[in-house]
Design a protein around this motif. Structure first.
Motif, short mmCIF file in Angstrom:
data_model
loop_
_atom_site.label_atom_id
_atom_site.label_comp_id
_atom_site.label_asym_id
_atom_site.label_seq_id
_atom_site.Cartn_x
_atom_site.Cartn_y
_atom_site.Cartn_z
N GLU A 46 43.38 75.37 39.26
CA GLU A 46 43.61 73.92 39.26
C GLU A 46 43.58 73.38 40.69
N TRP A 47 43.19 72.10 40.79
CA TRP A 47 43.11 71.41 42.08
C TRP A 47 43.75 70.03 41.92
N TYR A 48 44.35 69.54 42.99
CA TYR A 48 44.74 68.13 43.04
C TYR A 48 43.50 67.34 43.45
N ASP A 49 43.22 66.28 42.74
CA ASP A 49 42.10 65.37 43.04
C ASP A 49 42.64 63.98 42.73
N GLN A 50 43.33 63.40 43.69
CA GLN A 50 44.11 62.19 43.49
C GLN A 50 43.34 60.93 43.82
N PRO A 51 43.59 59.84 43.10
CA PRO A 51 42.87 58.59 43.36
C PRO A 51 43.34 57.86 44.62
N LEU A 52 44.50 58.25 45.15
CA LEU A 52 45.04 57.62 46.36
C LEU A 52 45.01 58.59 47.53
N ALA A 86 41.72 60.17 49.56
CA ALA A 86 41.55 60.10 48.11
C ALA A 86 40.42 61.03 47.68
N HIS A 87 40.62 61.74 46.62
CA HIS A 87 39.67 62.68 46.02
C HIS A 87 39.34 63.87 46.90
N CYS A 88 40.15 64.14 47.92
CA CYS A 88 40.03 65.37 48.70
C CYS A 88 40.70 66.47 47.87
N ARG A 89 39.88 67.33 47.30
CA ARG A 89 40.43 68.39 46.43
C ARG A 89 41.21 69.39 47.28
N HIS A 90 42.46 69.63 46.84
CA HIS A 90 43.33 70.54 47.56
C HIS A 90 44.29 71.21 46.59
N ARG A 91 44.90 72.29 47.05
CA ARG A 91 45.87 73.02 46.24
C ARG A 91 46.92 73.65 47.14
N VAL A 92 48.12 73.81 46.62
CA VAL A 92 49.19 74.50 47.32
C VAL A 92 49.09 75.97 46.91
N ASP A 93 48.82 76.84 47.87
CA ASP A 93 48.66 78.26 47.58
C ASP A 93 49.96 79.04 47.65
N TRP A 94 50.93 78.52 48.45
CA TRP A 94 52.15 79.29 48.68
C TRP A 94 53.20 78.40 49.31
N VAL A 102 60.78 71.30 51.92
CA VAL A 102 60.97 69.87 51.75
C VAL A 102 59.78 69.15 52.36
N TRP A 103 59.09 68.37 51.54
CA TRP A 103 57.94 67.59 51.95
C TRP A 103 58.28 66.10 51.88
N LEU A 104 57.67 65.30 52.72
CA LEU A 104 57.70 63.85 52.62
C LEU A 104 56.26 63.42 52.40
N ALA A 105 55.97 62.78 51.28
CA ALA A 105 54.60 62.42 50.93
C ALA A 105 54.47 60.91 50.77
N LEU A 106 53.48 60.35 51.44
CA LEU A 106 53.18 58.93 51.34
C LEU A 106 51.83 58.79 50.64
N HIS A 107 51.82 58.14 49.48
CA HIS A 107 50.60 57.89 48.72
C HIS A 107 50.23 56.42 48.91
N PHE A 108 48.97 56.16 49.27
CA PHE A 108 48.55 54.79 49.57
C PHE A 108 47.05 54.64 49.35
N SER A 109 46.60 53.40 49.31
CA SER A 109 45.18 53.12 49.18
C SER A 109 44.63 52.71 50.54
N ALA A 110 43.71 53.51 51.07
CA ALA A 110 43.09 53.19 52.36
C ALA A 110 42.21 51.96 52.25
#
Length: 128
Positions: A46-52, A86-94, A102-110
């Motif tokens: 599986e991959w993350y492929d997010q719209p933002l 946005a749409h940069c396919r990525h995955r957390v391996d470990w 602890v992560w801080l994540a900011l989701h936004f529209s460029a």
């Protein structure tokens, strides 16, 4: 309303059977989340492929990300940040199994002109 401080390290659970995402602040233009991981990773295949776009900062723990098109996995330690368009396919391996990451994540529209400013800092000669 009178502002008061909130600790991003408060209420860290001892047991974390699933990765946890807490929305800290949300507006029509962005969403700010605290993500807690403890040995969690993206399921195989599986991959993350997010719209933002997502800008993520690792505050505590350690993690390894695979980003499609990048030759080597990206090792993250406290203080490391990465912008995932946005749409940069990525995955957390470990993530660390014996410590809460602890992560801080900011989701936004460029597209709204809210893209991150250029950041020239590097760690160990590796572009973040």
């Amino acid at each position: 309303m009178v502002p008061s401080p909130v600790s991003l390290f408060a209420n860290l659970p001892e047991a974390l059977p699933e990765e946890r995402c807490d929305t800290l602040l949300e507006t029509p233009g962005f969403r700010l989340e605290r993500i807690l991981s403890r040995g969690h990773r993206t399921p195989a295949g599986e991959w993350y492929d997010q719209p933002l776009d997502e800008w993520v900062l690792l505050l505590q723990g350690q993690a390894r990300l695979t980003i499609e098109g990048r030759a080597a996995p990206l090792e993250l330690s406290p203080g490391d940040a990465v912008h995932l368009p946005a749409h940069c396919r990525h995955r957390v391996d470990w993530t660390l199994p014996d410590c809460t990451t602890v992560w801080l994540a900011l989701h936004f529209s460029a597209e709204a002109g809210a893209g991150p400013a250029a950041f020239s800092a590097t760690r160990q000669g590796d572009d973040l």
